[in-house]
Design an enzyme around this catalytic site. Sequence first.
Site, PDB file in Angstrom:
ATOM      1  N   GLY A 283      45.107  43.334  33.666  1.00  0.00           N
ATOM      2  CA  GLY A 283      45.632  43.632  32.345  1.00  0.00           C
ATOM      3  C   GLY A 283      46.549  42.529  31.874  1.00  0.00           C
ATOM      4  O   GLY A 283      46.612  41.444  32.467  1.00  0.00           O
TER       5      GLY A 283
ATOM      6  N   GLY B  78      49.153  41.510  34.631  1.00  0.00           N
ATOM      7  CA  GLY B  78      48.709  40.865  35.852  1.00  0.00           C
ATOM      8  C   GLY B  78      47.470  41.532  36.410  1.00  0.00           C
ATOM      9  O   GLY B  78      46.606  41.985  35.657  1.00  0.00           O
TER      10      GLY B  78
ATOM     11  N   LYS C   4      50.183  45.739  42.736  1.00  0.00           N
ATOM     12  CA  LYS C   4      50.236  45.231  41.373  1.00  0.00           C
ATOM     13  C   LYS C   4      50.889  43.856  41.415  1.00  0.00           C
ATOM     14  O   LYS C   4      52.061  43.733  41.770  1.00  0.00           O
ATOM     15  CB  LYS C   4      51.042  46.207  40.501  1.00  0.00           C
ATOM     16  CG  LYS C   4      51.091  45.881  39.030  1.00  0.00           C
ATOM     17  CD  LYS C   4      51.827  46.995  38.282  1.00  0.00           C
ATOM     18  CE  LYS C   4      51.877  46.740  36.790  1.00  0.00           C
ATOM     19  NZ  LYS C   4      52.550  47.855  36.072  1.00  0.00           N
TER      20      LYS C   4
ATOM     21  N   ASP D 118      53.767  54.856  26.922  1.00  0.00           N
ATOM     22  CA  ASP D 118      52.384  54.353  26.997  1.00  0.00           C
ATOM     23  C   ASP D 118      51.485  55.346  27.718  1.00  0.00           C
ATOM     24  O   ASP D 118      50.729  54.980  28.623  1.00  0.00           O
ATOM     25  CB  ASP D 118      52.343  52.995  27.698  1.00  0.00           C
ATOM     26  CG  ASP D 118      51.029  52.253  27.438  1.00  0.00           C
ATOM     27  OD1 ASP D 118      50.329  52.607  26.459  1.00  0.00           O
ATOM     28  OD2 ASP D 118      50.697  51.334  28.202  1.00  0.00           O
TER      29      ASP D 118
END
Length: 477
Positions: A171, A174, A191, A288
């Site tokens: 994304g 990263g 991540k 989000d």
Amino acid sequence: MASMTATTGATRLLKRKRKPVDWEKDFYKNGYPKEVIVIDDSPTPPPHHNASSSSSSSSNGPTIHTPAYGSQMQHYPSSSSSTHYHTAALQGPTLHPDEILHSLKKRRKELQALPAAASLSGHLLAHDKSAVAIATKQAHAPYDDKDGHLIMQPNDYLTARYKVMRMLGQGTFGKVVECYDRVRRTFCAIKVIRAIPKYREASKIEIRVLTTLKERDPLNLHKCIHLLEWFDYRNHICMVFELLGQSVFDFLKSNEFKPFPSTHIQHFAKQLLTSVAFLHDLKLIHTDLKPENILLVSQTCHMDNKSRVLDNTEIRLIDFGSATFEQDYHASVVCTRHYRAPEIILGSGWSYPCDIWSVGCILVELFTGEALFHTHENLEHLALMEACLGKIPAHVSRPAATFAQKYFKNSILRYPDAKTTRQSREFVAKMKTLNHLITPDTPMNVEFRDLISKMLVYDAKERITAREALRHSFFTL
């Protein structure tokens, strides 16, 4: 006989003081470390880790701390005292040979004091030729691509501990990769943040949020992803999480966007609202919420009438990279477009209710199989809202920011305008009302529509809260 001789020699080596040796000549043979047989006859020492972490020990075994953002820690049991024999082939590569050699020349201590090669799992790890070849190739290759993403391939390493297995996603922030953790001996998701200052700073805020969530809910009763640890690798912040299943969106997509059963939606809704209520109690706004940020704990399923049906509907809420504490700075634009509340589009200020609007949009999408407001433009987005939910009240549109005033004239939405395309007009004209999207043909649908109608309220002050939503009669059926 050869094995017995090697074992006796290794035992004597551990018991008596070693004479000075030429480490480079002794440890390497033809450019590669020699195979070493190691005896497990003592508890595992603290695992090696980088400068972003520090270690200590307790009665339960070594403890890894991540002190930069709080007190989270993981405990690892000591190894068995029984004797085992390991060879390098079982352990795989660790550090690049030059890195090991540099450390050997610098410190020249006992074998157990070698860097990650000696400390991982308390064993001296020897390298085979293929392992060193992989490490050498990785060490000399460029670290990042032109966008600041860490270049990774299967069998590469994130430190000596984490072996990259496969890519899980990429994304703006990263990449996420599946790795094998050689200390815990299990798989995990890491991540890896881009090596760009603004993303590094954002990741530190996310770590602060994740640390808070774990400290306040150590048993994970509120279904938020837990951070296991983090480290800094080649200027990339890396966050380690448990390995979960695919996202709700990916499952929906793989199932040809067929709606979820009502009972599954009910369970999803209860878990998601539980997570959101927990965040709001901590003065946090996720900002989000979307199906891509809801992961299934398990994606095992069975076929029923040519449709995939989940066997387990437990979920985890993820991606707190945009989460904002109520007292912190609020960006003007948040939320992914399809799940963006009207107050964000109008620039009239947002807070906890914007999360509730997003939840309402998500639940309708799980019910119909399609995004409720599938658009990429503000005016069209507002027009779709009016087609589905009715006119936007004047007291909601009037406080709109200067840039959003152009969307209204005398508190009436100026749609269509001179720039509106024919495709947009047709698209908005096909938009169904909420009553048509959720037909009241079953008692559960009646209650579900009532809950959604309380979530998708234009006025943020009148929108139902997460705690109130959890008490709705929809969850008693």
